[in-house]
Design a protein around this motif. Structure first.
Motif, PDB file in Angstrom:
ATOM      1  N   SER A  31      20.757  25.509  19.358  1.00  0.00           N
ATOM      2  CA  SER A  31      21.005  24.195  19.963  1.00  0.00           C
ATOM      3  C   SER A  31      20.847  23.073  18.950  1.00  0.00           C
ATOM      4  O   SER A  31      20.145  23.203  17.954  1.00  0.00           O
ATOM      5  CB  SER A  31      20.056  23.963  21.140  1.00  0.00           C
ATOM      6  N   ARG A  58      24.171  24.864  22.206  1.00  0.00           N
ATOM      7  CA  ARG A  58      23.656  24.145  23.367  1.00  0.00           C
ATOM      8  C   ARG A  58      23.212  22.762  22.907  1.00  0.00           C
ATOM      9  O   ARG A  58      22.993  22.532  21.728  1.00  0.00           O
ATOM     10  CB  ARG A  58      22.507  24.923  24.009  1.00  0.00           C
ATOM     11  N   ARG A 103      26.665  23.640  28.527  1.00  0.00           N
ATOM     12  CA  ARG A 103      25.806  24.046  27.406  1.00  0.00           C
ATOM     13  C   ARG A 103      24.602  23.130  27.221  1.00  0.00           C
ATOM     14  O   ARG A 103      23.989  23.113  26.169  1.00  0.00           O
ATOM     15  CB  ARG A 103      26.621  24.096  26.120  1.00  0.00           C
TER      16      ARG A 103
END
Length: 168
Positions: A31, A58, A103
């Motif tokens: 992420s 993400r 996401r």
């Protein structure tokens, strides 16, 4: 152990900013996170731009104060920092959720530990082990070329800190 990279809230070149996000995705990062600095730039728009050029990263938002992060982590909100300004922010978050193909990091269900940029691969391995022992789902580390090098070449025992990396 998941790896989240905290990107700076300011950048000089938008192309390089987005190329850095793509490089982190290629290196296996889970992420990308931005801190809500309330400095004139909208981190949700910056996350939307990252969503447009990546396919699996993400996206997370860190509120400006740790106490707010703790308060908001207790709420059922899907994105840390969601309570920044009422209904228009909720629309922005819903739009970001759709643009990113869902996401957004579920901050209320995951525990992230902030760490410093590792000096070398040994320090990185030690940080990950410590975070895992502490029960964290992942680590949040500031964006840095050294981190990208460690992620791209995890088994290289040589010191490559003298390299100037072109991220992207």
């Amino acid at each position: 152990m998941k790896v989240g990279v905290v990107f700076p809230s300011r950048f000089e070149d938008p192309g390089e900013f987005l190329a850095d996000a793509r490089a982190m995705e290629t290196a296996g990062v889970d992420s990308i996170w931005l801190e809500d600095q309330h400095d004139g730039l909208d981190p949700l728009l910056m996350l939307a731009a990252i969503a447009a050029v990546t396919s699996r990263l993400r996206l997370g938002l860190i509120p400006e104060s740790p106490s707010r992060l703790a308060e908001e982590a207790e709420s059922p909100s899907p994105l840390a920092g969601e309570g920044r300004g009422g209904g228009s922010d909720q629309r922005q978050i819903s739009t970001l959720q759709q643009l990113s193909r869902n996401r957004i990091v579920e901050a209320s269900t995951e525990s992230w530990q902030r760490v410093e940029v590792p000096a070398d691969r040994y320090a990185w391995a030690s940080m990950l082990e410590r975070a895992q022992r502490d029960g964290a789902h992942g680590v949040l580390v500031p964006s840095d070329p050294r981190l990208l090098d460690i992620l791209r070449h995890p088994d290289d025992a040589i010191d490559r800190s003298d390299l100037i990396l072109a991220q992207g």
